[in-house]
Motif scaffolding. Structure first.
Motif, mmCIF file in Angstrom:
data_model
loop_
_atom_site.group_PDB
_atom_site.id
_atom_site.type_symbol
_atom_site.label_atom_id
_atom_site.label_comp_id
_atom_site.label_asym_id
_atom_site.label_seq_id
_atom_site.Cartn_x
_atom_site.Cartn_y
_atom_site.Cartn_z
ATOM 1 N N ARG A 1 -31.579 38.190 -58.216
ATOM 2 C CA ARG A 1 -31.838 37.404 -59.416
ATOM 3 C C ARG A 1 -30.646 36.490 -59.703
ATOM 4 O O ARG A 1 -29.556 36.672 -59.165
ATOM 5 C CB ARG A 1 -32.061 38.310 -60.629
ATOM 6 C CG ARG A 1 -33.134 39.366 -60.463
ATOM 7 C CD ARG A 1 -33.151 40.283 -61.669
ATOM 8 N NE ARG A 1 -33.837 41.531 -61.395
ATOM 9 C CZ ARG A 1 -35.083 41.809 -61.754
ATOM 10 N NH1 ARG A 1 -35.782 40.887 -62.408
ATOM 11 N NH2 ARG A 1 -35.629 42.976 -61.460
ATOM 12 N N LYS A 2 -30.855 35.551 -60.608
ATOM 13 C CA LYS A 2 -29.774 34.701 -61.073
ATOM 14 C C LYS A 2 -28.855 35.552 -61.952
ATOM 15 O O LYS A 2 -29.244 36.015 -63.026
ATOM 16 C CB LYS A 2 -30.334 33.512 -61.861
ATOM 17 C CG LYS A 2 -29.319 32.429 -62.155
ATOM 18 C CD LYS A 2 -29.980 31.216 -62.795
ATOM 19 C CE LYS A 2 -28.949 30.133 -63.077
ATOM 20 N NZ LYS A 2 -29.576 28.928 -63.698
ATOM 21 N N GLU B 1 -28.299 35.036 -65.849
ATOM 22 C CA GLU B 1 -29.385 35.431 -66.749
ATOM 23 C C GLU B 1 -29.387 36.937 -66.975
ATOM 24 O O GLU B 1 -29.595 37.403 -68.100
ATOM 25 C CB GLU B 1 -30.721 34.967 -66.171
ATOM 26 C CG GLU B 1 -30.859 33.444 -66.127
ATOM 27 C CD GLU B 1 -32.165 32.997 -65.494
ATOM 28 O OE1 GLU B 1 -32.941 33.883 -65.054
ATOM 29 O OE2 GLU B 1 -32.412 31.775 -65.455
ATOM 30 N N THR C 1 -20.125 31.870 -57.038
ATOM 31 C CA THR C 1 -20.980 30.791 -56.558
ATOM 32 C C THR C 1 -20.390 30.221 -55.272
ATOM 33 O O THR C 1 -19.368 30.698 -54.770
ATOM 34 C CB THR C 1 -21.092 29.674 -57.625
ATOM 35 O OG1 THR C 1 -19.833 28.989 -57.713
ATOM 36 C CG2 THR C 1 -21.463 30.248 -58.992
ATOM 37 N N ASN D 1 -24.023 25.178 -64.143
ATOM 38 C CA ASN D 1 -25.035 25.541 -63.147
ATOM 39 C C ASN D 1 -24.558 26.774 -62.379
ATOM 40 O O ASN D 1 -24.093 26.677 -61.237
ATOM 41 C CB ASN D 1 -25.288 24.364 -62.199
ATOM 42 C CG ASN D 1 -26.443 24.636 -61.258
ATOM 43 O OD1 ASN D 1 -27.354 25.391 -61.594
ATOM 44 N ND2 ASN D 1 -26.417 24.018 -60.087
ATOM 45 N N THR E 1 -25.377 29.414 -60.336
ATOM 46 C CA THR E 1 -26.530 29.784 -59.511
ATOM 47 C C THR E 1 -26.322 31.079 -58.726
ATOM 48 O O THR E 1 -27.230 31.516 -58.031
ATOM 49 C CB THR E 1 -26.846 28.654 -58.525
ATOM 50 O OG1 THR E 1 -25.658 28.385 -57.740
ATOM 51 C CG2 THR E 1 -27.259 27.399 -59.273
ATOM 52 N N CYS F 1 -25.715 35.048 -57.483
ATOM 53 C CA CYS F 1 -26.472 36.288 -57.693
ATOM 54 C C CYS F 1 -25.546 37.502 -57.804
ATOM 55 O O CYS F 1 -25.983 38.644 -57.589
ATOM 56 C CB CYS F 1 -27.451 36.503 -56.544
ATOM 57 S SG CYS F 1 -28.699 35.205 -56.404
#
Length: 610
Positions: free
Chosen positions: A11-12, A15, A38, A62, A64, A66
């Motif tokens: 998942r990101k 979040e 990242t 941004n 991104t 995981c």
């Protein structure tokens, strides 16, 4: 204090971390931050204030990756600034680290690192940890060895989550003194300060033991003990549901949790009353010989848990022949209190992670006492260290001001008192059965009080702008007065003092004047007339009187301005009903004053440092 979340998977990460931080925000809300690995390396985002403030800042980045770690802070070392917020990084930007706890020797370590040319940017003890880790990792072959050496250099308590820019698909955790739990998913894993952050993703958890280091990867976890030896830890299944940690339409967690108290009462009783008898055989493997060997019962707790213990003290004194001592954990641990094999030592803690309570338990156990935990968290440190556990079964409590767990603690302690009384034959079987039957009726009476919230809100409206209150109680309602005053202080910031009603004339009466309301718990019990006399003393000083009174009391309205009504119950059980209107009075007063309800200033849910 302080909330930690870590994630690695598909998942990101940002979040997941933000969602987890919202769920552990009650542990600290001075500032928040996260670090995500990242393609650019470790990216750190921090902000003063709440997780919602961090979310606004993170939205513009941004992030991104995981793999990441996050933190909500309750400040100890250093002021509330972005610089002091976690995560902290080493000078080269290879490591980012979040920390719950206190490093007692951080000044010595800081001086040592200064001598090696390290520059520090914050005023925190946490930055010392990550700078020291960078040096230790450069001198060792692998990260677990470096973390074992790191533990040996640190004095104090800590839970750490660490991310290394050079290690994709994993992060590390270290636990000594402060709680940390790992969550196991499918192709993803987590860590958190408590299980509430993990509930949306997994119910399979591993509670780290004292001194453990863990590598948390997408495929699973590896754990080493404080000596650097690889070990296995049991996987536990969490029996809480994610819905238990949601507001369910209530404006605040505190109001939701107040309204759950009837259900909590039933849950704590469930399976513990059989055919009118208290039956704790599913929880406690105690035979008659063991029970009768105890001459003393020590009950040790902090804050609201301490007040629940004071209520139970009266019940234990009435129903058993044991010598009962109740003490604040931070005092008990330093007193020369005799605890030996003739002592049952009961430790009451909602979280099971309260630092002073844990230290007190270790003291009592080392002296030979039989230790029992009354806690809400099955896998907590306290639950793992004691001989026996009596769980509250209250579900997660998110509001910082304890409400439903106070109810659950009183229920569990009363079950214990009735069980000991009947087992020791100081309480007849007939009387024990009568009392047990009334216990079964009490959840419904609690809900009767909860249905009177509109009337309580209107009374709160009359007094919400007062600056000082005096709370009074007698017998087993005196600790309830203490708890009621604490709730008012915690969430409305109104100064409130609580006293045994008979003590009013020994000093507190000097405070009385027309602008100081007096809230008196005056049920129809054996001390009713004496408490009425105290009301007259307060009225003579022109203070407004608010009473907690028993339904049908025709005399009381002639003596007081306002009444918070409760149903009749046996005198022994009045605290279960009397506390509910005091919780609601404090809640509505705080709302009317525009106060932060679930996260009151300067407070955190779990105090995991001394």
């Amino acid at each position: 204090m302080c909330g930690i979340v870590g994630y690695v998977g598909f998942r990101k990460a940002a979040e997941v971390l933000l969602d987890g931080l919202r769920r552990v925000e009650y542990r600290g809300y001075d500032s928040a931050g996260l670090a995500v690995r990242t393609e650019k390396g470790l990216e750190i985002v921090k902000e003063v204030g709440k997780v919602s403030d961090l979310e606004q800042v993170a939205r513009g980045r941004n992030l991104t990756g995981c793999q990441g770690i996050g933190h909500t802070r309750w400040a100890t070392h250093g002021g509330v600034t972005v610089t002091n917020a976690h995560p902290h990084a080493d000078g080269a930007g290879r490591f980012a680290l979040v920390h719950n706890g206190i490093i007692e020797n951080y000044l010595d370590l800081q001086e040592e690192l200064h001598a090696k040319g390290v520059c520090f940017f914050s005023q925190t003890d946490t930055e010392v940890i990550v700078q020291l880790l960078a040096h230790l990792r450069a001198e060792t072959d692998d990260m677990p060895t470096a973390l074992t050496l790191l533990q040996q250099r640190l004095n104090g308590s800590f839970a750490l989550a660490i991310i290394d820019a050079q290690e994709p698909e994993c992060f590390y955790c270290v636990r000594r003194g402060s709680p940390l739990v790992l969550g196991l998913g499918v192709e993803e894993c987590f860590c958190a300060s408590d299980v509430s952050a993990l509930l949306p993703y997994t119910k399979n958890v591993v509670y780290l033991e004292e001194g453990d280091t863990a590598r948390v990867c997408t495929k699973g976890v590896e754990i080493w003990n404080e000596c650097g030896e690889e070990v296995c830890r049991d996987v536990a299944i969490v029996d809480w549901d994610v819905s238990m940690s949601e507001k369910d339409g209530y404006p605040h967690y505190m109001l939701k949790e107040i309204n759950e108290q009837g259900a909590v009462f039933r849950s704590t009783l469930k399976g513990r009353i059989t055919e009118g008898r208290i039956d704790l055989s599913n929880d406690l493997d105690w035979d008659a010989s063991k029970i009768n060997s105890w001459k003393n019962v020590h009950i040790v707790a902090c804050g609201t848990s301490y007040y629940a213990s004071l209520v139970a003290q009266r019940a234990l004194e009435q129903w058993t022949d044991c010598h009962i001592v109740v003490d604040v954990a931070s005092e008990y641990r330093y007193r020369r209190m005799k605890a030996d094999p003739s002592t049952l030592a009961v430790f009451v803690s909602q979280s099971g992670e309260t630092a002073d309570t844990l230290a007190a338990q270790r003291k009592a156990r080392s002296e030979g006492a039989h230790c029992l935990a009354i806690t809400n968290v099955r896998g907590s440190t306290l639950a793992r260290e004691v001989h026996d556990v009596l769980l509250l079964k209250a579900g997660p409590e998110i509001g910082v001001a304890a409400t439903k767990t106070f109810m659950g603690q009183m229920v569990a302690l009363y079950l214990l008192a009735l069980f000991l009384g009947e087992a020791r034959r100081t309480l007849s079987a007939a009387e024990a059965k009568r009392l047990a039957e009334e216990l079964l009726h009490l959840p419904y009476k609690v809900e009767i009080v909860l249905n009177r919230q509109d009337a309580i809100k209107e009374i709160a409206r009359k007094y919400a702008e007062k600056r000082n209150f005096l709370y009074l109680g007698r017998g087993n309602t005196y600790p309830v007065a203490l708890e009621g005053a604490l709730k008012l202080k915690e969430i409305s910031y109104i100064h409130a003092e609580a006293y045994a009603a008979g003590e009013m004339k020994h000093g507190p009466i000097a405070l009385l004047e027309p602008d100081v309301p007096v809230l008196v718990i005056v049920p129809r019990n054996s001390l009713y007339e004496k408490t009425l006399s105290n009301i007259q003393e307060a009225k003579a000083r022109h203070s407004a009187i608010i009473a907690v009174g028993t339904d049908g009391d025709a005399l009381l309205p002639h003596h007081v301005e306002d009444i918070l009504w409760i149903p009749w119950t046996d005198e022994e059980f009045v605290p279960f009903l009397a506390v509910v209107p005091l919780q609601l009075f404090a809640y509505h007063a705080a709302v009317l004053r525009g106060c932060e309800i679930d996260q009151p200033r300067n407070l955190a849910k779990s105090v995991t440092v001394e």
